[in-house]
Design a protein around this motif. Structure first.
Motif, PDB file in Angstrom:
ATOM      1  N   VAL A 250      45.588 -34.630  47.414  1.00 22.34           N
ATOM      2  CA  VAL A 250      46.399 -33.840  48.339  1.00 22.34           C
ATOM      3  C   VAL A 250      47.224 -34.760  49.232  1.00 22.34           C
ATOM      4  O   VAL A 250      48.382 -34.496  49.536  1.00 22.34           O
ATOM      5  CB  VAL A 250      45.501 -32.919  49.194  1.00 22.34           C
ATOM      6  N   ASN A 251      46.619 -35.865  49.640  1.00 24.92           N
ATOM      7  CA  ASN A 251      47.292 -36.843  50.497  1.00 24.92           C
ATOM      8  C   ASN A 251      46.676 -38.204  50.207  1.00 24.92           C
ATOM      9  O   ASN A 251      45.510 -38.441  50.495  1.00 24.92           O
ATOM     10  CB  ASN A 251      47.108 -36.469  51.973  1.00 24.92           C
ATOM     11  N   LEU A 252      47.447 -39.085  49.609  1.00 23.70           N
ATOM     12  CA  LEU A 252      46.953 -40.400  49.230  1.00 23.70           C
ATOM     13  C   LEU A 252      46.271 -41.117  50.384  1.00 23.70           C
ATOM     14  O   LEU A 252      45.273 -41.818  50.202  1.00 23.70           O
ATOM     15  CB  LEU A 252      48.118 -41.250  48.700  1.00 23.70           C
ATOM     16  N   PHE A 253      46.779 -40.907  51.603  1.00 24.45           N
ATOM     17  CA  PHE A 253      46.268 -41.655  52.746  1.00 24.45           C
ATOM     18  C   PHE A 253      45.008 -41.046  53.333  1.00 24.45           C
ATOM     19  O   PHE A 253      44.465 -41.568  54.310  1.00 24.45           O
ATOM     20  CB  PHE A 253      47.377 -41.788  53.788  1.00 24.45           C
ATOM     21  N   ALA A 254      44.530 -39.954  52.737  1.00 20.18           N
ATOM     22  CA  ALA A 254      43.199 -39.464  53.077  1.00 20.18           C
ATOM     23  C   ALA A 254      42.128 -40.428  52.597  1.00 20.18           C
ATOM     24  O   ALA A 254      40.962 -40.318  52.997  1.00 20.18           O
ATOM     25  CB  ALA A 254      42.973 -38.082  52.462  1.00 20.18           C
ATOM     26  N   LEU A 255      42.509 -41.367  51.740  1.00 16.56           N
ATOM     27  CA  LEU A 255      41.556 -42.377  51.280  1.00 16.56           C
ATOM     28  C   LEU A 255      41.232 -43.408  52.362  1.00 16.56           C
ATOM     29  O   LEU A 255      40.241 -44.130  52.246  1.00 16.56           O
ATOM     30  CB  LEU A 255      42.105 -43.099  50.043  1.00 16.56           C
ATOM     31  N   LEU A 256      42.059 -43.498  53.405  1.00 13.70           N
ATOM     32  CA  LEU A 256      41.794 -44.494  54.452  1.00 13.70           C
ATOM     33  C   LEU A 256      40.473 -44.241  55.166  1.00 13.70           C
ATOM     34  O   LEU A 256      39.662 -45.169  55.300  1.00 13.70           O
ATOM     35  CB  LEU A 256      42.954 -44.532  55.450  1.00 13.70           C
ATOM     36  N   PRO A 257      40.192 -43.018  55.659  1.00 13.90           N
ATOM     37  CA  PRO A 257      38.855 -42.805  56.240  1.00 13.90           C
ATOM     38  C   PRO A 257      37.741 -42.956  55.213  1.00 13.90           C
ATOM     39  O   PRO A 257      36.631 -43.380  55.566  1.00 13.90           O
ATOM     40  CB  PRO A 257      38.924 -41.372  56.793  1.00 13.90           C
ATOM     41  N   ALA A 258      38.021 -42.638  53.950  1.00 11.90           N
ATOM     42  CA  ALA A 258      37.005 -42.838  52.917  1.00 11.90           C
ATOM     43  C   ALA A 258      36.692 -44.326  52.749  1.00 11.90           C
ATOM     44  O   ALA A 258      35.527 -44.721  52.593  1.00 11.90           O
ATOM     45  CB  ALA A 258      37.472 -42.240  51.595  1.00 11.90           C
ATOM     46  N   LEU A 259      37.729 -45.157  52.784  1.00 16.28           N
ATOM     47  CA  LEU A 259      37.504 -46.605  52.711  1.00 16.28           C
ATOM     48  C   LEU A 259      36.707 -47.085  53.920  1.00 16.28           C
ATOM     49  O   LEU A 259      35.805 -47.927  53.784  1.00 16.28           O
ATOM     50  CB  LEU A 259      38.846 -47.340  52.649  1.00 16.28           C
TER      51      LEU A 259
END
Length: 554
Positions: free
Chosen positions: A176-185
């Motif tokens: 949905v939003n590539l940058f939602a991976l930042l909190p996952a990282l």
């Protein structure tokens, strides 16, 4: 009564947040940011395999999700109003989740409330609630994921299976939003320090990577449409780097204009100060007058006081041993903020939606940091926060009420004026926001092309003229219709772009000038005139003519 809680949130916070949401819905802005407008126009046009707006390298499911959410609302509302309602409700719910996260940090009820409404009052939150539905919807989903991830990190013994499930969900949100991976990282890195983050990291990155690769190789055809312009499919690197494909309206990264745009977005994330960094989207920050200047000055003083209080807490405050929940909030918020700032500076400097997500995690990190000090020290922040929040909310309310007026979006006015005359099969050539408004109002009946997305304007315009001529000749005489190209003159004029500083590609600008000359020599028929239309991204008032190309079938 106001001390009563529903879902862990006091009734007073519920009432205040509901009023905020209703104001955003009632005062829906007539002016809509280019970033949100592209997505709304894509939904209006309909699902298309070839559209890079539908299948963006930064969000392969974002527009699809907006289409699904607005589907039932379109029964009673125009699509643009439905999308704005989705944005308002998403920001409202994101603020409530922020309150729940701050509660995990152990802050007092009052400070949680002020920090929540500090988020609501920021300029970027108002803008997202009224102009950026996909960004707001993405924040809501990511915030909900972050709340559950913080609880997982706070467990005495981390559940590896639970971490993997969180990773799978993070990977889906990354679609949905590539940058939602930042909190996952961030959560994965913190989990690795306790020996249980590998599953989360692997699942998040793996699911997102597979999803994007499937869309790139299986969904997008070899020829795509970027802003309505037909182009070869971009390389996978360009697709990830640019999202939808490069455009002449994009600010070249690391150029002087890039840093100016970043300065504009950074200073306007909290409150729209305007000059001297105003590069584009000037009407997005259009609020002026002596009273407004007074509010801006008061904001600067209160913001300084807020920072000074934080400094006093840091230098003289007494730290206390933190619980796992407080440490998890501080760690997730702080590390996500660090990653976001790196991406912001190196990659997403002028993208407004990214400032919304960065701000959210900054407040989360601030809440976790405050939770590590004794209550007597943290209570000092209550001296500065209330006045700052009131100023932000007042300014934001004035701004959205102002932008509800139709006078501040001349491009939308032009599209509305032309829309009744658009016919099925028309090809409309404009640029940036006007092209997207034409796409929205034609709703798939006609094709809108953003001339800024042409790779070689002269060649592409010549091919378009030939295409329409051939289509006219192939059609049966009994149809008695007209194959037409409608061209707004400014879209083929390189001078406004040069004047606004968008001159990093001289060859492209030269080709655009040749396309303009080709249009002049092709015998187009005068259709209408536009006067003082402020065209994005130049912000220069333009006056010119609209011409039609194409012969009636006799």
């Amino acid at each position: 009564m106001l001390r009563r809680e529903i879902l862990g949130i006091p009734l007073g916070i519920w009432l205040g947040s509901v009023v905020y949401a209703l104001l955003c819905i009632v005062l829906r802005s007539y002016y809509i940011d280019y970033e949100g407008l592209r997505q709304i126009a894509a939904v209006a046009e309909g699902i298309s395999r070839a559209s890079t707006t539908w299948w963006s390298g930064h969000s392969v499911l974002g527009v699809l999700l907006l289409w699904l959410v607005t589907l039932p609302l379109k029964v009673a509302l125009p699509l643009v109003d439905a999308a704005q309602m989705v944005g308002a409700l998403s920001i409202w719910a994101s603020g409530l989740i922020l309150y729940r996260i701050l509660r995990l940090a152990g802050l007092s009820v009052g400070l949680r409330g002020w920090l929540t409404f500090l988020f609501y009052g920021t300029n970027v939150a108002w803008v997202s609630a009224t102009m950026l539905p996909v960004a707001a919807l993405s924040l809501l989903l990511t915030a909900w994921w972050g709340l559950n991830a913080i609880r997982w990190l706070a467990e005495r013994e981390l559940d590896a299976a639970g971490g993997t499930r969180l990773g799978v969900l993070a990977g889906v949100l990354g679609l949905v939003n590539l940058f939602a991976l930042l909190p996952a990282l961030a959560v994965g890195i913190l989990g690795l320090r306790r020996g249980s983050g590998a599953g989360l990291l692997g699942a998040a990155v793996g699911v997102a990577l597979v999803g994007y690769l499937v869309v790139y190789f299986a969904v997008l055809p070899s020829t795509v449409q970027v802003g309505g312009a037909t182009r070869p499919k971009p390389s996978i690197v360009e697709w990830f780097w640019t999202g939808e494909g490069a455009s002449a309206a994009d600010i070249p990264r690391y150029s002087g204009l890039y840093w100016r745009a970043m300065g504009e977005q950074a200073q306007n994330a909290i409150l729209a100060l305007g000059q001297p960094f105003r590069v584009r989207d000037v009407y997005q920050y259009y609020v002026q007058g002596r009273f407004i200047t007074l509010i801006k000055g008061l904001f600067l003083l209160l913001a300084l006081a807020f920072v000074i209080v934080l400094g006093v807490i840091r230098l003289s405050g007494e730290r206390v041993p933190t619980e796992r929940l407080v440490g998890a909030v501080r760690g997730v918020g702080g590390l996500t903020l660090l990653l976001a700032l790196i991406v912001l500076v190196l990659w997403q400097g002028d993208r407004q939606a990214f400032y919304l997500w960065t701000l959210f995690w900054a407040i989360v990190g601030l809440g976790g940091w405050l939770g590590s000090y004794v209550d007597e020290d943290v209570r000092r922040l209550s001296l500065a926060a209330p006045a700052l929040v009131v100023v932000l909310l007042l300014f934001g309310l004035i701004k959205v009420a102002t932008l509800r007026s139709t006078e501040y979006d001349t491009e939308r006015q032009e599209a509305e004026a032309f829309a009744p005359g658009a016919r099925t099969g028309d090809v409309m050539v404009a640029a940036t926001r006007l092209a997207e408004w034409l796409r929205y109002y034609s709703a798939g009946r006609a094709r809108a092309i953003d001339a800024a997305c042409w790779l070689d304007p002269e060649t592409d315009f010549q091919a378009l003229l030939q295409e329409v001529q051939q289509a006219t000749e192939r059609a049966s005489e009994a149809e008695q219709t007209v194959a037409r190209i409608i061209v707004w003159g400014y879209a083929l004029d390189p001078n406004p772009l040069k004047e606004a500083g968008f001159n990093s590609n001289p060859a492209w600008l030269e080709s655009l000038g040749k396309a303009q000359e080709l249009a002049r020599n092709s015998g187009g028929a005068y259709r209408r005139r536009y006067v003082n239309m402020v065209a994005y991204p130049t912000l220069i008032p333009l006056t010119g003519e609209v011409h039609t190309f194409g012969k009636p079938r006799n």
